[in-house]
Design a protein around this motif. Structure first.
Motif, PDB file in Angstrom:
ATOM      1  N   ARG A  52       2.350  -2.960   5.942  1.00 21.62           N
ATOM      2  CA  ARG A  52       1.078  -2.238   5.832  1.00 21.62           C
ATOM      3  C   ARG A  52       0.646  -2.240   4.369  1.00 21.62           C
ATOM      4  N   PRO A  53      -0.644  -2.255   4.119  1.00 26.62           N
ATOM      5  CA  PRO A  53      -1.101  -2.195   2.721  1.00 26.62           C
ATOM      6  C   PRO A  53      -0.683  -0.871   2.076  1.00 26.62           C
ATOM      7  N   ALA A  54      -0.275  -0.961   0.823  1.00 26.86           N
ATOM      8  CA  ALA A  54       0.063   0.267   0.080  1.00 26.86           C
ATOM      9  C   ALA A  54      -1.248   0.889  -0.388  1.00 26.86           C
ATOM     10  N   ASP A  55      -1.405   2.175  -0.171  1.00 25.22           N
ATOM     11  CA  ASP A  55      -2.624   2.868  -0.573  1.00 25.22           C
ATOM     12  C   ASP A  55      -2.638   3.178  -2.056  1.00 25.22           C
ATOM     13  N   TYR A  56      -1.480   3.066  -2.696  1.00 26.11           N
ATOM     14  CA  TYR A  56      -1.380   3.411  -4.108  1.00 26.11           C
ATOM     15  C   TYR A  56      -0.181   2.738  -4.735  1.00 26.11           C
ATOM     16  N   ILE A  57      -0.203   2.721  -6.049  1.00 28.10           N
ATOM     17  CA  ILE A  57       0.915   2.281  -6.867  1.00 28.10           C
ATOM     18  C   ILE A  57       1.608   3.561  -7.284  1.00 28.10           C
ATOM     19  N   PHE A  58       2.920   3.557  -7.396  1.00 31.79           N
ATOM     20  CA  PHE A  58       3.564   4.797  -7.821  1.00 31.79           C
ATOM     21  C   PHE A  58       4.633   4.575  -8.863  1.00 31.79           C
ATOM     22  N   CYS A  59       4.882   5.641  -9.616  1.00 31.11           N
ATOM     23  CA  CYS A  59       5.962   5.715 -10.582  1.00 31.11           C
ATOM     24  C   CYS A  59       6.870   6.857 -10.139  1.00 31.11           C
ATOM     25  N   VAL A  60       8.159   6.599 -10.074  1.00 29.64           N
ATOM     26  CA  VAL A  60       9.116   7.640  -9.698  1.00 29.64           C
ATOM     27  C   VAL A  60       9.287   8.574 -10.898  1.00 29.64           C
ATOM     28  N   ILE A  61       8.991   9.839 -10.696  1.00 29.59           N
ATOM     29  CA  ILE A  61       9.157  10.847 -11.744  1.00 29.59           C
ATOM     30  C   ILE A  61      10.546  11.471 -11.639  1.00 29.59           C
ATOM     31  N   SER A  62      10.963  11.787 -10.417  1.00 33.24           N
ATOM     32  CA  SER A  62      12.324  12.287 -10.198  1.00 33.24           C
ATOM     33  C   SER A  62      12.766  11.933  -8.789  1.00 33.24           C
ATOM     34  N   GLY A  63      14.064  11.811  -8.624  1.00 34.05           N
ATOM     35  CA  GLY A  63      14.615  11.467  -7.323  1.00 34.05           C
ATOM     36  C   GLY A  63      14.883   9.982  -7.203  1.00 34.05           C
ATOM     37  N   ARG A  64      15.100   9.555  -5.960  1.00 36.49           N
ATOM     38  CA  ARG A  64      15.493   8.163  -5.692  1.00 36.49           C
ATOM     39  C   ARG A  64      14.706   7.639  -4.492  1.00 36.49           C
ATOM     40  N   VAL A  65      14.161   6.444  -4.651  1.00 39.16           N
ATOM     41  CA  VAL A  65      13.409   5.777  -3.592  1.00 39.16           C
ATOM     42  C   VAL A  65      14.180   4.528  -3.184  1.00 39.16           C
ATOM     43  N   GLU A  66      14.475   4.406  -1.907  1.00 39.00           N
ATOM     44  CA  GLU A  66      15.179   3.242  -1.372  1.00 39.00           C
ATOM     45  C   GLU A  66      14.161   2.237  -0.848  1.00 39.00           C
ATOM     46  N   LEU A  67      14.348   0.974  -1.227  1.00 32.08           N
ATOM     47  CA  LEU A  67      13.509  -0.105  -0.719  1.00 32.08           C
ATOM     48  C   LEU A  67      14.326  -0.922   0.258  1.00 32.08           C
ATOM     49  N   SER A  68      13.744  -1.243   1.427  1.00 31.18           N
ATOM     50  CA  SER A  68      14.443  -2.050   2.426  1.00 31.18           C
ATOM     51  C   SER A  68      13.459  -2.992   3.107  1.00 31.18           C
ATOM     52  N   ARG A  69      14.012  -4.042   3.706  1.00 30.83           N
ATOM     53  CA  ARG A  69      13.242  -5.008   4.483  1.00 30.83           C
ATOM     54  C   ARG A  69      13.884  -5.142   5.852  1.00 30.83           C
ATOM     55  N   ARG A  70      13.102  -5.565   6.812  1.00 33.37           N
ATOM     56  CA  ARG A  70      13.651  -5.858   8.138  1.00 33.37           C
ATOM     57  C   ARG A  70      14.487  -7.129   8.048  1.00 33.37           C
ATOM     58  N   ASN A  71      15.667  -7.098   8.663  1.00 34.78           N
ATOM     59  CA  ASN A  71      16.488  -8.309   8.703  1.00 34.78           C
ATOM     60  C   ASN A  71      16.261  -9.024  10.033  1.00 34.78           C
ATOM     61  N   GLU A  72      16.974 -10.103  10.259  1.00 39.23           N
ATOM     62  CA  GLU A  72      16.767 -10.905  11.469  1.00 39.23           C
ATOM     63  C   GLU A  72      17.123 -10.146  12.751  1.00 39.23           C
ATOM     64  N   ASP A  73      17.913  -9.092  12.650  1.00 41.57           N
ATOM     65  CA  ASP A  73      18.262  -8.274  13.814  1.00 41.57           C
ATOM     66  C   ASP A  73      17.340  -7.069  13.958  1.00 41.57           C
ATOM     67  N   PHE A  74      16.239  -7.061  13.207  1.00 41.17           N
ATOM     68  CA  PHE A  74      15.252  -5.983  13.189  1.00 41.17           C
ATOM     69  C   PHE A  74      15.821  -4.664  12.674  1.00 41.17           C
ATOM     70  N   GLY A  75      16.917  -4.760  11.950  1.00 41.83           N
ATOM     71  CA  GLY A  75      17.471  -3.600  11.263  1.00 41.83           C
ATOM     72  C   GLY A  75      16.940  -3.571   9.840  1.00 41.83           C
ATOM     73  N   LYS A  76      17.366  -2.605   9.070  1.00 43.42           N
ATOM     74  CA  LYS A  76      16.927  -2.490   7.676  1.00 43.42           C
ATOM     75  C   LYS A  76      17.985  -3.063   6.749  1.00 43.42           C
ATOM     76  N   ALA A  77      17.541  -3.921   5.843  1.00 43.32           N
ATOM     77  CA  ALA A  77      18.422  -4.490   4.826  1.00 43.32           C
ATOM     78  C   ALA A  77      18.027  -3.893   3.481  1.00 43.32           C
ATOM     79  N   HIS A  78      18.991  -3.292   2.806  1.00 37.81           N
ATOM     80  CA  HIS A  78      18.742  -2.682   1.493  1.00 37.81           C
ATOM     81  C   HIS A  78      18.289  -3.753   0.499  1.00 37.81           C
ATOM     82  N   VAL A  79      17.202  -3.457  -0.233  1.00 35.83           N
ATOM     83  CA  VAL A  79      16.681  -4.378  -1.248  1.00 35.83           C
ATOM     84  C   VAL A  79      16.969  -3.836  -2.636  1.00 35.83           C
TER      85      VAL A  79
END
Length: 156
Positions: A52-79
């Motif tokens: 989906r299109p991102a509605d905004y660009i962001f900067c992490v001020i505090s905390g942790r954001v996990e990025l993942s992609r769908r793998n071939e088994d339609f699960g999430k692969a950590h990026v």
């Protein structure tokens, strides 16, 4: 998601980091940039959905954001994991394409967000934006270098 008011952001002393992507950017432009964006809280929830299109660009001020992609088994692969001072969505400044990854707030996260069109307009209207635009270029070039093998890059 909870959008913080200016008063709430001031009370928590939230501000954009002065390093990383904002290295070398003058203080006046950073202040203008911050005023054109919004501080937002997330807690254990999706920030940007893959495909989906991102509605905004962001900067992490505090905390942790996990990025993942769908793998071939339609699960999430950590990026990757993003921490304080790291940015996401920089492609949206230049391209209007859906996000490759899902961005998910691990626990409580505070982000500073700005719509790509607003940032793009600042690039064209504010001389102080030149250093930030250059920094975006360096970041994108670094990402491209990681994805392009040396043998291919030398033949270009």
């Amino acid at each position: 998601m909870n959008i913080l008011s200016e008063q709430q952001a001031r009370a928590r002393q939230l501000s954009l980091p002065r390093d990383g992507l904002l290295s070398g950017v003058n203080e006046e432009f950073i202040a203008e940039l911050q005023l054109n964006g919004t501080f937002v809280e997330y807690n254990q929830q999706t920030i940007v959905s893959a495909g989906r299109p991102a509605d905004y660009i962001f900067c992490v001020i505090s905390g942790r954001v996990e990025l993942s992609r769908r793998n071939e088994d339609f699960g999430k692969a950590h990026v990757a994991a993003l921490g304080s001072g790291q940015w996401y969505g920089e492609r949206e400044v230049f391209l209007r394409v859906p996000a490759d990854e899902e961005a998910f707030a691990e626990g409580e996260v505070i982000l500073w967000t700005i719509p790509p069109d607003t940032l793009r307009n600042l690039f064209f209207s504010s001389p102080g934006a030149v250093q930030l635009l250059f920094n975006f270029g360096v970041l994108l070039a670094q990402k491209l270098a990681v994805k392009t093998p040396v043998a291919q890059a030398s033949s270009l």
